[in-house]
Write a protein that holds these residues in place. Sequence first.
Motif, short mmCIF file in Angstrom:
data_model
loop_
_atom_site.label_atom_id
_atom_site.label_comp_id
_atom_site.label_asym_id
_atom_site.label_seq_id
_atom_site.Cartn_x
_atom_site.Cartn_y
_atom_site.Cartn_z
N LEU A 1 -24.01 -28.06 24.05
CA LEU A 1 -23.16 -29.22 24.26
C LEU A 1 -23.98 -30.38 24.82
O LEU A 1 -23.86 -31.53 24.36
CB LEU A 1 -22.01 -28.86 25.21
N ALA A 2 -24.83 -30.09 25.79
CA ALA A 2 -25.66 -31.13 26.40
C ALA A 2 -26.69 -31.67 25.42
O ALA A 2 -27.11 -32.83 25.53
CB ALA A 2 -26.35 -30.58 27.65
N ALA A 3 -27.10 -30.82 24.45
CA ALA A 3 -28.13 -31.22 23.48
C ALA A 3 -27.53 -31.69 22.16
O ALA A 3 -28.25 -31.78 21.15
CB ALA A 3 -29.08 -30.06 23.23
N ASN A 4 -26.22 -31.98 22.13
CA ASN A 4 -25.54 -32.42 20.90
C ASN A 4 -25.74 -31.44 19.76
O ASN A 4 -25.87 -31.82 18.59
CB ASN A 4 -26.03 -33.81 20.48
N LEU B 1 -29.31 -15.47 29.44
CA LEU B 1 -28.69 -16.71 28.99
C LEU B 1 -27.22 -16.52 28.67
O LEU B 1 -26.35 -17.15 29.27
CB LEU B 1 -29.46 -17.26 27.80
N GLY B 2 -26.93 -15.63 27.74
CA GLY B 2 -25.54 -15.33 27.38
C GLY B 2 -24.91 -16.44 26.55
O GLY B 2 -25.40 -17.57 26.51
N PRO B 3 -23.77 -16.13 25.89
CA PRO B 3 -23.12 -17.12 25.03
C PRO B 3 -22.63 -18.34 25.78
O PRO B 3 -22.69 -19.46 25.27
CB PRO B 3 -21.97 -16.34 24.37
N GLY B 4 -22.11 -18.14 27.00
CA GLY B 4 -21.61 -19.28 27.76
C GLY B 4 -22.72 -20.24 28.13
O GLY B 4 -22.59 -21.47 27.97
N GLY B 5 -23.84 -19.70 28.61
CA GLY B 5 -24.97 -20.54 28.97
C GLY B 5 -25.55 -21.27 27.78
O GLY B 5 -25.92 -22.45 27.87
N LEU B 6 -25.62 -20.59 26.65
CA LEU B 6 -26.15 -21.22 25.44
C LEU B 6 -25.24 -22.34 24.97
O LEU B 6 -25.70 -23.43 24.60
CB LEU B 6 -26.34 -20.17 24.34
#
Length: 380
Positions: A29-32, A19-24
């Motif tokens: 962001l998408a999940a508010n 996953l990594g920090p970027g993916g998380l």
Amino acid sequence: MSEVDTWRTWLTVLRTPGLGPGGLRERLLAANGDIDIVLAQLRRHPAQLGDEAAAWLDQPDEARLAADLAWLAEPGHRLLCCTEADFPPQLETIPQPPAALFLAGDASLLLHPQVAIVGARSASAAGLAHARGFARELGLAGFTVTSGMADGIDGAAHAGVLDAGLATVAVMGTGPDRVYPRKHHALARRIAAQGVLVTEFPPGTAARADHFPRRNRIIAGLALGTLVIEAGLQSGSLITARLAGEQGREVFALPGSIHNPLARGCHRLIRDGARLVESASEVVEALAPAAVALGVELASRLSGREGRKDAVPMAGASGWRGDSDYQRLLEALGHDPAALDELVARTGQSAAALSSMLLMLELEGMVEGLPGNRYQRLAH
């Protein structure tokens, strides 16, 4: 949902392979910013991250998560998530900003104006003395000294600040329960008690070569400027300096003898545009405007006053003077030294917001910072 349940959700997501920090952060962001939604979405589409991630999401290692939760339950330990108000805003603009940080110590120090001091592990006696001296002077001037707790210059910088009764930030390339190098166990205990240990790696993570460049981006990102004291041409300190420059932060370098191989990295930095400095006061002078600006931003953000134009002090010589929160703080200080927690009780402001306001007053010559996280109002 309880705090422990929230921690468990974050830890499950943070430990998801691939996953990594970027993916998380993209998913947050998408999940508010709702980590529960992120975990639910990952579990609905586990194959997106591969078989290893799917296996973990289907059946997380309960013993590992229990150990993580046990570490977080210890006094002074914290998981600071990027969705929280006191997550350091200066990290938001760095490459691959961390999604969460494991902390041991005083989290509010991450919001203080910081200067990174880095350099050679095999430093000379003179280099170690310079690191201790610069760190002490910068700390006394109101800056928090940040480094990587490595052998040599890093360790000397941390020790110089601690010996002066001041706080320091150590960014680690291991989990928060591991110490590298091992000789720095006592130093790590002092930092946790008097400053803060910081890492994006979860408990149990051992030292690996690729962890340290990742650590360096956080050191450079937290600091308003980076000072390099002794570095060879292949030194990892040059990576930290390069990252600082790329992030728009100041880079300072201490010159040395042309016969000293540990001066060559500093000389290269100077040729490439780093500021040559010979005293801590030069660093303070260069960074004072940025420190004031950071204090203004944080005081506004942490007191929830972004919408009130009349409540945000200007980054000028006396723009704070009409601000009622600053006036109440000065009244709360009285005429005797006061600890930060006393000021929190007297004003009702958070420790992080008060730290930023006190920095502004210190730079204006209205307040003096004292050892032990105490402050003294100066007569005018």
